[in-house]
Design a protein around this motif. Structure first.
Motif, mmCIF file in Angstrom:
data_model
loop_
_atom_site.group_PDB
_atom_site.id
_atom_site.type_symbol
_atom_site.label_atom_id
_atom_site.label_comp_id
_atom_site.label_asym_id
_atom_site.label_seq_id
_atom_site.Cartn_x
_atom_site.Cartn_y
_atom_site.Cartn_z
ATOM 1 N N VAL A 9 0.844 -1.186 0.000
ATOM 2 C CA VAL A 9 0.000 0.000 0.000
ATOM 3 C C VAL A 9 0.883 1.240 0.000
ATOM 4 O O VAL A 9 1.861 1.326 0.756
ATOM 5 N N ASP A 10 0.544 2.214 -0.832
ATOM 6 C CA ASP A 10 1.193 3.521 -0.795
ATOM 7 C C ASP A 10 0.414 4.403 0.175
ATOM 8 O O ASP A 10 -0.699 4.852 -0.134
ATOM 9 N N ALA A 11 0.986 4.603 1.352
ATOM 10 C CA ALA A 11 0.331 5.368 2.413
ATOM 11 C C ALA A 11 0.682 6.847 2.315
ATOM 12 O O ALA A 11 1.763 7.214 1.858
ATOM 13 N N PHE A 12 -0.239 7.688 2.753
ATOM 14 C CA PHE A 12 -0.125 9.144 2.649
ATOM 15 C C PHE A 12 -0.047 9.585 1.189
ATOM 16 O O PHE A 12 0.698 10.500 0.838
ATOM 17 N N SER A 13 -0.829 8.913 0.356
ATOM 18 C CA SER A 13 -0.925 9.272 -1.056
ATOM 19 C C SER A 13 -2.283 8.821 -1.569
ATOM 20 O O SER A 13 -2.795 7.791 -1.142
ATOM 21 N N GLN A 14 -2.836 9.589 -2.512
ATOM 22 C CA GLN A 14 -4.105 9.181 -3.121
ATOM 23 C C GLN A 14 -3.893 8.412 -4.412
ATOM 24 O O GLN A 14 -4.852 7.988 -5.056
ATOM 25 N N LYS A 15 -2.632 8.222 -4.817
ATOM 26 C CA LYS A 15 -2.346 7.499 -6.051
ATOM 27 C C LYS A 15 -1.084 6.663 -5.864
ATOM 28 O O LYS A 15 -0.285 6.904 -4.956
ATOM 29 N N THR A 16 -0.919 5.673 -6.724
ATOM 30 C CA THR A 16 0.271 4.838 -6.651
ATOM 31 C C THR A 16 1.521 5.638 -6.995
ATOM 32 O O THR A 16 1.464 6.642 -7.698
ATOM 33 N N PHE A 17 2.644 5.150 -6.472
ATOM 34 C CA PHE A 17 3.973 5.737 -6.647
ATOM 35 C C PHE A 17 4.161 7.038 -5.876
ATOM 36 O O PHE A 17 5.123 7.756 -6.105
ATOM 37 N N GLY A 18 3.255 7.344 -4.969
ATOM 38 C CA GLY A 18 3.424 8.480 -4.078
ATOM 39 C C GLY A 18 3.467 8.011 -2.642
ATOM 40 O O GLY A 18 3.311 6.823 -2.344
ATOM 41 N N GLY A 19 3.681 8.924 -1.726
ATOM 42 C CA GLY A 19 3.677 8.590 -0.313
ATOM 43 C C GLY A 19 4.735 7.579 0.056
ATOM 44 O O GLY A 19 5.826 7.561 -0.498
ATOM 45 N N ASN A 20 4.399 6.699 0.997
ATOM 46 C CA ASN A 20 5.354 5.739 1.550
ATOM 47 C C ASN A 20 4.774 4.337 1.443
ATOM 48 O O ASN A 20 3.700 4.053 1.968
ATOM 49 N N ALA A 21 5.482 3.449 0.755
ATOM 50 C CA ALA A 21 4.998 2.081 0.568
ATOM 51 C C ALA A 21 5.211 1.246 1.832
ATOM 52 O O ALA A 21 6.260 1.345 2.477
ATOM 53 N N ALA A 22 4.230 0.454 2.177
ATOM 54 C CA ALA A 22 4.337 -0.483 3.290
ATOM 55 C C ALA A 22 3.753 -1.821 2.869
ATOM 56 O O ALA A 22 2.772 -1.875 2.115
ATOM 57 N N ALA A 23 4.353 -2.893 3.350
ATOM 58 C CA ALA A 23 3.786 -4.225 3.183
ATOM 59 C C ALA A 23 2.840 -4.500 4.355
ATOM 60 O O ALA A 23 3.108 -4.073 5.477
ATOM 61 N N VAL A 24 1.748 -5.199 4.078
ATOM 62 C CA VAL A 24 0.757 -5.510 5.107
ATOM 63 C C VAL A 24 0.374 -6.982 4.980
ATOM 64 O O VAL A 24 0.028 -7.448 3.893
ATOM 65 N N CYS A 25 0.424 -7.704 6.109
ATOM 66 C CA CYS A 25 0.056 -9.117 6.128
ATOM 67 C C CYS A 25 -0.945 -9.385 7.249
ATOM 68 O O CYS A 25 -0.577 -9.362 8.439
ATOM 69 N N LEU A 77 -1.380 3.253 8.878
ATOM 70 C CA LEU A 77 -2.330 3.759 7.897
ATOM 71 C C LEU A 77 -2.586 2.711 6.816
ATOM 72 O O LEU A 77 -3.733 2.473 6.406
ATOM 73 N N ALA A 78 -1.505 2.056 6.357
ATOM 74 C CA ALA A 78 -1.634 1.020 5.328
ATOM 75 C C ALA A 78 -2.454 -0.162 5.832
ATOM 76 O O ALA A 78 -3.303 -0.704 5.107
ATOM 77 N N ALA A 79 -2.214 -0.592 7.077
ATOM 78 C CA ALA A 79 -2.977 -1.702 7.648
ATOM 79 C C ALA A 79 -4.453 -1.344 7.749
ATOM 80 O O ALA A 79 -5.341 -2.154 7.432
ATOM 81 N N ALA A 80 -4.748 -0.117 8.190
ATOM 82 C CA ALA A 80 -6.144 0.316 8.288
ATOM 83 C C ALA A 80 -6.790 0.358 6.907
ATOM 84 O O ALA A 80 -7.960 -0.037 6.740
ATOM 85 N N HIS A 81 -6.051 0.825 5.922
ATOM 86 C CA HIS A 81 -6.562 0.857 4.544
ATOM 87 C C HIS A 81 -6.946 -0.545 4.073
ATOM 88 O O HIS A 81 -8.019 -0.734 3.465
ATOM 89 N N GLY A 248 -3.811 12.727 9.649
ATOM 90 C CA GLY A 248 -4.693 12.292 8.580
ATOM 91 C C GLY A 248 -3.958 12.116 7.269
ATOM 92 O O GLY A 248 -3.070 12.900 6.928
ATOM 93 N N GLY A 249 -4.341 11.076 6.516
ATOM 94 C CA GLY A 249 -3.737 10.831 5.217
ATOM 95 C C GLY A 249 -4.603 9.912 4.378
ATOM 96 O O GLY A 249 -5.579 9.328 4.865
ATOM 97 N N GLN A 250 -4.243 9.770 3.127
ATOM 98 C CA GLN A 250 -4.923 8.866 2.213
ATOM 99 C C GLN A 250 -4.012 7.687 1.891
ATOM 100 O O GLN A 250 -2.841 7.671 2.273
ATOM 101 N N ALA A 251 -4.553 6.696 1.185
ATOM 102 C CA ALA A 251 -3.757 5.509 0.854
ATOM 103 C C ALA A 251 -4.294 4.878 -0.427
ATOM 104 O O ALA A 251 -5.473 5.016 -0.760
ATOM 105 N N ALA A 252 -3.399 4.191 -1.143
ATOM 106 C CA ALA A 252 -3.764 3.529 -2.397
ATOM 107 C C ALA A 252 -3.121 2.145 -2.434
ATOM 108 O O ALA A 252 -1.926 2.004 -2.159
ATOM 109 N N THR A 253 -3.901 1.133 -2.757
ATOM 110 C CA THR A 253 -3.379 -0.227 -2.889
ATOM 111 C C THR A 253 -2.567 -0.352 -4.175
ATOM 112 O O THR A 253 -3.034 0.028 -5.257
#
Length: 262
Positions: A9-25, A77-81, A248-253
């Motif tokens: 998930v790209d956290a703190f971004s509304q689109k891919t390739f922005g914000g900060n990527a995190a892996a979530v399991c 944020l990514a986990a919540a998304h 507050g932030g947005q996220a994109a898978t």
């Protein structure tokens, strides 16, 4: 063989390739710590978030490629998304229990997710010569210390133009956050992680646990808009509520898959 759902998930971004990527399991039950660390190393992201559903919410843990850490904003944020978007979660509020910082809450309002985190105090300290040398600067407005070093510069362009020697920061044994007043934002920042797989963290939610109280006091504000001015960048809506901060932030898978453990 065990199959585990995997999301990036790209956290703190509304689109891919922005914000900060995190892996979530998402996990059904906790795996051995050595397995969680090995998975995080394999993912090679700044953090991997693991969570297990409980009767009252979710248990949440975060691993870098080196060790388990006490708090991670963008991976929370990514986990919540993932929970909101992919697990058919019917509510607008998530409660995460954690091992180090107690209960964390994430609320959803449209496309925005808001983290309810502890506020972290920083105290003024003398700047270690190595800190300024590794940042490539001769001086600064102020240096403070909390979980990480907080280096305050005069203006946004100084923060943007930094070309630090991040490897040289290793003997400091701390992460380094650099901040300044923003031009279009209340404040801007960058965050450096010596020794980690990602040397400069693109957007650092946990750092705002200390940035928000600092700038709230400095600016006389409780509501602020912040920008982390890394190459990928990210916008954060910030609120200071005494011993808590709202981020507050947005996220994109970006990716959905399976981890196959043999």
């Amino acid at each position: 063989m065990q199959a585990i759902d995997f999301y990036m998930v790209d956290a703190f971004s509304q689109k891919t390739f922005g914000g900060n990527a995190a892996a979530v399991c998402p996990l059904v039950e906790w795996l051995p710590d050595a397995t969680l660390l090995a998975m995080a190393k394999q993912h090679n992201q700044s953090e991997t978030a693991f969570f297990v559903r409980t009767d009252s919410g979710f248990e949440l843990r975060w691993f870098t490629t080196q060790y388990e850490i006490n708090l991670c904003g963008h991976a929370t944020l990514a986990a919540a998304h993932v929970i909101f978007e992919h697990l058919d979660y019917p509510h607008t509020d998530i409660r995460f229990s954690t091992r180090f910082v107690g209960e964390l809450r994430v609320t959803r309002n449209g496309d925005w997710l808001t983290l309810d985190f502890p506020a972290w105090e920083t105290k003024p300290v003398d700047a270690p010569p190595l800190l300024l040398e590794s940042l490539g600067i001769n001086g600064c407005e102020e240096v403070r210390l909390g979980r990480d070093y907080l280096v305050v510069l005069k203006d946004e362009m100084q923060v943007r133009n930094l070309r630090p020697d991040i490897h040289a920061m290793l003997p400091l044994e701390k992460m380094v956050c650099v901040t300044a007043p923003g031009e279009q934002y209340d404040f801007v920042s960058r965050f450096f992680c010596p020794g980690e797989a990602v040397a400069e963290d693109p957007v650092t939610g946990s750092a705002h646990s200390m940035l928000i109280p600092y700038w709230g006091d400095k600016l006389g504000k409780t509501t602020m808009l912040a920008k982390q001015v890394s190459a990928r960048g990210g916008e954060l809506r910030c609120q200071w509520n005494g011993d808590r901060v709202l981020i507050g932030g947005q996220a994109a898978t970006y990716l959905i898959g399976k981890v196959m453990l043999r």
